[in-house]
Write an enzyme that holds these catalytic residues in place. Structure first.
Site, mmCIF file in Angstrom:
data_model
loop_
_atom_site.group_PDB
_atom_site.id
_atom_site.type_symbol
_atom_site.label_atom_id
_atom_site.label_comp_id
_atom_site.label_asym_id
_atom_site.label_seq_id
_atom_site.Cartn_x
_atom_site.Cartn_y
_atom_site.Cartn_z
ATOM 1 N N GLY A 191 -92.595 -52.120 -1.219
ATOM 2 C CA GLY A 191 -93.685 -52.443 -2.117
ATOM 3 C C GLY A 191 -94.961 -51.669 -1.859
ATOM 4 O O GLY A 191 -95.948 -51.830 -2.562
ATOM 5 N N HIS A 192 -94.972 -50.789 -0.846
ATOM 6 C CA HIS A 192 -96.208 -50.074 -0.482
ATOM 7 C C HIS A 192 -95.899 -48.621 -0.176
ATOM 8 O O HIS A 192 -95.779 -48.258 0.981
ATOM 9 C CB HIS A 192 -96.849 -50.709 0.730
ATOM 10 C CG HIS A 192 -98.283 -50.342 0.917
ATOM 11 N ND1 HIS A 192 -98.696 -49.225 1.568
ATOM 12 C CD2 HIS A 192 -99.404 -50.980 0.523
ATOM 13 C CE1 HIS A 192 -100.017 -49.185 1.602
ATOM 14 N NE2 HIS A 192 -100.463 -50.253 0.977
ATOM 15 N N PHE A 193 -95.876 -47.816 -1.018
ATOM 16 C CA PHE A 193 -95.779 -47.947 -2.472
ATOM 17 C C PHE A 193 -94.423 -47.407 -2.867
ATOM 18 O O PHE A 193 -93.992 -46.428 -2.284
ATOM 19 C CB PHE A 193 -96.878 -47.138 -3.151
ATOM 20 C CG PHE A 193 -98.269 -47.562 -2.746
ATOM 21 C CD1 PHE A 193 -98.854 -48.686 -3.311
ATOM 22 C CD2 PHE A 193 -98.981 -46.857 -1.795
ATOM 23 C CE1 PHE A 193 -100.141 -49.063 -2.958
ATOM 24 C CE2 PHE A 193 -100.263 -47.233 -1.435
ATOM 25 C CZ PHE A 193 -100.847 -48.341 -2.010
#
Length: 142
Positions: free
Chosen positions: A48-50
């Site tokens: 999720g990052h990124f």
């Protein structure tokens, strides 16, 4: 002072996915430590990052610096079995992105301690280049 990941797990309570120090390569119990974090694309935070550009979150770089400092203070025989809580972060600076394939070389030097509270000066470098730095306050508890 040198510890592998199994020995670090005997000192720090952190476990997957929050164990962020792979090895302690140098240091002096109660004074300072130098640790290594090998950053791989398989880290769960990269989902999720990124998703489009993998960058290690700054907050996790600070956590890795705190864990290295935690090893320095908790390696003392009088502190074994205790916890080191992060109590504050001052002057955190991020100078470069940390990406998969980087090896973070993290140092934390304990500069002050009064009772259970202390301060550490921490740096994270990649290939000798400063990636992040911060002053970390910690409290030792049970």
């Amino acid at each position: 002072m040198q510890y592998d990941s199994d020995q670090i797990a005997q000192i720090l309570p952190h476990r997957y996915p929050f164990a962020l120090v792979d090895r302690i390569v140098d240091g002096e119990e109660g004074k300072w430590a130098k640790g290594i974090k090998c950053v791989t694309v398989n880290e769960p935070f990269f989902q999720g990052h990124f998703p489009q550009k993998h960058v290690m979150p700054g907050v996790l770089i600070v956590e890795a610096m705190a864990q290295v400092g935690g090893v320095a203070v908790l390696a003392l025989p009088s502190n074994r079995g205790k916890l080191a809580f992060l109590g504050g972060i001052k002057n955190a600076r991020f100078r470069r992105q940390v990406v998969p394939g980087d090896v973070l070389e993290i140092t934390c030097t304990l500069t002050k301690q009064r009772g259970p509270v202390g301060i550490g000066e921490a740096e994270a470098r990649v290939g000798g280049e400063l990636a992040a730095s911060a002053e970390l306050t910690f409290a030792i508890g049970g």
